[in-house]
Enzyme design. Structure first.
Site, PDB file in Angstrom:
ATOM      1  N   HIS A  53       9.606 -11.902   3.079  1.00 46.66           N
ATOM      2  CA  HIS A  53      11.250 -11.643   2.879  1.00 46.66           C
ATOM      3  C   HIS A  53      11.707 -12.110   1.644  1.00 46.66           C
ATOM      4  O   HIS A  53      12.222 -11.551   0.838  1.00 46.66           O
ATOM      5  CB  HIS A  53      11.964 -12.615   4.207  1.00 46.66           C
ATOM      6  CG  HIS A  53      13.442 -12.436   3.986  1.00 46.66           C
ATOM      7  ND1 HIS A  53      14.127 -13.507   3.470  1.00 46.66           N
ATOM      8  CD2 HIS A  53      14.493 -11.359   4.173  1.00 46.66           C
ATOM      9  CE1 HIS A  53      15.658 -13.205   3.373  1.00 46.66           C
ATOM     10  NE2 HIS A  53      15.389 -11.867   3.819  1.00 46.66           N
ATOM     11  N   CYS A  98     -14.242  -4.731 -31.332  1.00 41.60           N
ATOM     12  CA  CYS A  98     -13.560  -5.537 -30.199  1.00 41.60           C
ATOM     13  C   CYS A  98     -13.480  -7.202 -30.847  1.00 41.60           C
ATOM     14  O   CYS A  98     -12.933  -7.745 -29.908  1.00 41.60           O
ATOM     15  CB  CYS A  98     -14.313  -5.543 -28.921  1.00 41.60           C
ATOM     16  SG  CYS A  98     -16.115  -6.211 -29.041  1.00 41.60           S
TER      17      CYS A  98
END
Length: 805
Positions: free
Chosen positions: A426, A757
């Site tokens: 909730h 990279c």
């Protein structure tokens, strides 16, 4: 008889168009019962008590005018005023006399249900408001549900309580906020055969990632017992992600599994006044997942079927919020509720917003993050509903778990922190809808945080949320993605954390040029692979205990390593699918391997691990080959079982051409054959020998990815970890640049892939421009530099006359 004048309508007479008659929840159950049962979506049968029945009850007793009088001076900003009016209206409705015709209709319907499921059958009685589950209003938890209800009198009493729940404090406040008139909304009731999940498990799933809006994953949560505990956040549930595109192709892409605490479960009682109760879950069961892989995949397929059906009806993508339950008597899985997802389905994706902390502080507690925001304020601990009247706007709500009655204060909180609950509880659902940060499942938030102290709640770091002491500054970075230029040079990303993969995938990119295994192994697996392979040889009792704990639920300990590595890398591959994702196999040094659990027993001591037994040299050696086999099994699982063939593999630190051949042969021995099913094997170019013998290496590899970090270190003779010679270390040194240019030219001449990279293009724009001028095919960058580098590269390409049209 017209449907809009009937008190009771069975599911097989309902469709989604009947929301005004039976509410969104029940109309959806009818829609699925009719249209999707034949497609494998199982929905327990039942009937609706209609809006006409609700209005008939109020009008026949003249209750409507009394309710108007009570609400005449309503002030939802005054908690006592709101609570008083809600309490009076609920009491009024609960004490109304049911008209005889309505009572008889309900009784007759329940008797028909008994003929199908047996005398005195157990049912769930669920509220369903006629305005609920609209695109901008989830109404999650607004009205009541009653479980394990038996017999006509119990059903009627539960229905009356449901009718009264249209006027809970939170429902009244919510309608005022959303602009709904109290009397244009009616309360309907679904009476549905119970699924005996008290003897098995239940949970919630979304056909979209609830945190990032990534649309290609089903997110599933589950716990033992009836589903209310998961919905309310009373337990920290198990979690799974399933990748939808390859699931639909027949693969088994469970890209994440996580065991939750699941300390309690809700079960039946024999007491009609209290038909359910919570009991403790045995310790051994808490450590096990509540579902088998096959069941997870079945639920995910149901979620896809439901989403596809509602998307077709809506004429566009319609992600769904679904409750499921497993029957402990039959072993069958059922869908007991489905509603539209109401946050990410409406999110504007044209602008990228990133919240960034600009300071640090003492960590008070961590948990699961909900959303990607940051909030600050005074902590206000609330332990029961009597304390909510003292809550002030802008405070941080800290509690065990939120109660739906607290929604009037949740909407004025700057952030929410709970001890219990998962990302579908909730507190999580409401905080997403309200757009405030929330950290759930901290276990000890109410103890670690002091009421009244300033705190910062950070949900910007992926799946883990952190609460810091003090008010830490932060900034919000915004990027208009619609005007970002395209580049000829592929801009890819370096990524290590699977938890950030979905979020980072929204940054414009051409895939992942470097996915690192090290973070996954050190943070998720934590155990040295040889300690799992040779568990019986371990000498340290404490090490054995830790491994027992981590591998709970695994019959074979090596499967733990394979599964966790496959899930971590698989999540990254899925996030960017079908774009290329290049994973670098493990590149720990011996001292780093030794720091893994059990590693000290299997790792030699080296004076200089940086240039010692690492990368390719380990993979084919007799001392480590069996452990490398586990990595190969994980990569094979990603490509063949999950269907993520966009995954390519990169070999770090290949010192010699012969060693490169040995590694490729070893991979083939373990089922990873170069070229099979499109598998490409890329070599890291980070040793001078790789550049000098580039043509020979490229006879073995399908391409190169330049690692400037190690290449700079080895060319300049500098230990990159040494502060004493740090001033010498510079990737822009002319020697480094000459080698980088040389290998780019050589690789392009061979017609093979060439990317970079290393850290240099992320740190230095001038270096990024340099490699573009050299003709680099792709550069892989840290995510936070992608936007600025893309803009710089686009400008350079335009200047060079090679810009895309």
């Amino acid at each position: 008889m017209s449907k809009d004048t009937e008190f009771v309508l069975w599911f097989d007479r309902l469709a989604i168009e009947d929301v005004p008659l039976v509410g969104g929840k029940t109309a959806s159950l009818g829609e699925m019962h009719q249209a999707l049962t034949s497609k494998g979506v199982c929905v327990p049968d039942g009937f609706a008590i209609t809006a006409h029945a609700y209005r008939h009850l109020l009008e026949s007793s003249q209750a409507m005018d009394k309710i108007r009088e009570i609400l005449a001076d309503l002030d939802t900003r005054d908690m006592e005023n709101l609570a008083n009016r809600g309490r009076r209206i609920r009491s009024l409705i609960r004490n109304l006399e049911f008209p005889q015709d309505l009572r008889q209709s309900i009784a007759q319907a329940y008797r028909e249900l008994e003929t199908k499921y047996g005398k005195n059958c157990d049912v769930a009685v669920r509220s369903s408001a006629t305005a609920e589950d609209l695109l901008d209003a989830s109404f999650a938890g607004q009205q009541e549900t009653y479980l394990n209800i038996h017999g006509i009198e119990e059903v009627i009493e539960a229905c009356q309580r449901c009718f009264a729940s249209l006027f809970t404090n939170r429902a009244i406040s919510y309608r005022v906020d959303k602009g709904f008139d109290h009397f244009s909304v009616a309360l309907t009731v679904a009476v549905q055969k119970m699924v005996r999940s008290d003897l098995a498990c239940s949970g919630v799933m979304f056909s979209i990632d609830t945190e990032t809006g990534f649309k290609d994953a089903v997110y599933i949560t589950g716990a033992y017992g009836l589903g209310e505990n998961v919905v309310q956040g009373a337990v920290n549930p198990d979690e799974w992600y399933v990748f939808k595109p390859t699931l639909k192709q027949g693969f088994k892409p469970i890209i994440m599994k996580k065991v939750g605490e699941k300390a309690i479960k809700m079960v039946y009682t024999a007491d009609a006044k209290q038909p359910t109760k919570n009991v403790a879950v045995p310790e051994a069961d808490r450590k096990r997942l509540v579902l088998m892989d096959a069941e997870v995949l079945e639920l995910a397929r149901m979620a896809c079927t439901i989403e596809d059906h509602y998307s077709a009806k809506a004429g566009g993508h319609k992600p769904m919020d679904i409750e499921w339950a497993k029957d402990g008597l039959t072993g069958e899985l059922y869908i007991v509720q489905a509603r539209p997802e109401t946050v990410h389905s409406q999110k504007d994706m044209s602008t990228l917003k990133k919240y960034v902390l600009t300071g640090t502080g003492e960590v008070l507690v961590t948990g699961k993050s909900v959303g990607e925001l940051i909030g600050r304020g005074k902590a206000h601990i609330i332990k029961d509903s009597q304390m909510i009247k003292d809550f002030s706007k802008g405070e941080v709500l800290v509690t065990d778990m939120t109660d739906p009655d607290w929604e009037p204060i949740m909407k004025i909180a700057s952030a929410i922190v709970t001890n219990r609950g998962g990302r579908t509880c909730h507190a999580a659902i409401i905080s997403r809808e309200l757009g405030i940060p929330c950290v759930v499942g901290t276990l000890r938030g109410t103890d670690a945080i002091l009421s009244g102290e300033d705190v910062t709640v950070d949900c910007s770091q992926g799946g883990s949320g952190t609460v810091y002491r003090g008010l830490i500054d932060f900034v919000v970075e915004e990027t208009d993605l619609q005007n970002l230029p395209r580049t000829r040079t592929q801009i890819m990303m370096n990524l290590a954390s699977p938890e950030q993969a979905f979020e980072k995938s929204f940054i414009p990119n051409q895939g992942v040029g470097l996915a690192r295994e090290e973070f996954i192994i050190s943070s998720y697996i934590r155990v040295h692979p040889l300690a799992l392979l040779r568990f019986g040889e371990l000498k340290d009792a404490e090490v054995k205990r830790q491994i027992y704990e981590l591998t709970a639920g695994y019959e074979r300990k090596i499967d733990y390593f394979v599964d966790k590595l496959a899930e971590g890398v698989g999540m990254i591959a899925a996030a960017f699918f079908p774009k290329k994702v290049i994973v670098r196999l493990s590149d720990f040094k011996t001292n780093e391997y030794a720091n893994l659990i059990g590693g000290a027993q299997f790792e030699p001591h080296e004076e200089n691990p940086m240039i010692g037994w690492r990368g390719a040299s380990r993979y084919h050696s007799e001392a480590y080959k069996d452990a490398f086999a586990l990595e190969c099994r994980a990569m094979k699982k990603i490509r063949e079982e999950m269907g993520l063939t966009n995954l390519e593999i990169m070999i770090p630190f290949p010192r010699t051409v012969e060693e490169a051949r040995q590694v490729v042969a070893t991979m083939a021995e373990y089922g990873l054959k170069q070229g099979e099913n499109g598998l490409k094997i890329i070599g890291m170019c980070e040793i001078p020998a790789n550049v000098i013998l580039a043509e020979e290496f490229l006879e073995v590899f399908d391409g190169f990815s330049i690692g400037t970090n190690d290449l700079t270190q080895l060319l300049l003779g500098v230990d990159r970890d040494s502060a004493l010679v740090a001033h010498v270390y510079d990737e822009r040194n002319e020697a480094v640049k000459r080698f980088v240019k040389q290998v780019i030219v050589t690789t392009l001449g061979k017609g093979k892939y060439i990317g970079i990279c290393g850290q240099a293009p992320s740190d230095y724009l001038d270096f990024a421009e340099f490699v573009v001028e050299c003709g680099i095919e792709s550069m892989s960058l840290n995510p936070d530099t992608v936007i600025k580098t893309t803009l710089a590269v686009a400008a350079l390409e335009k200047k060079m006359g090679i810009a895309l049209e």
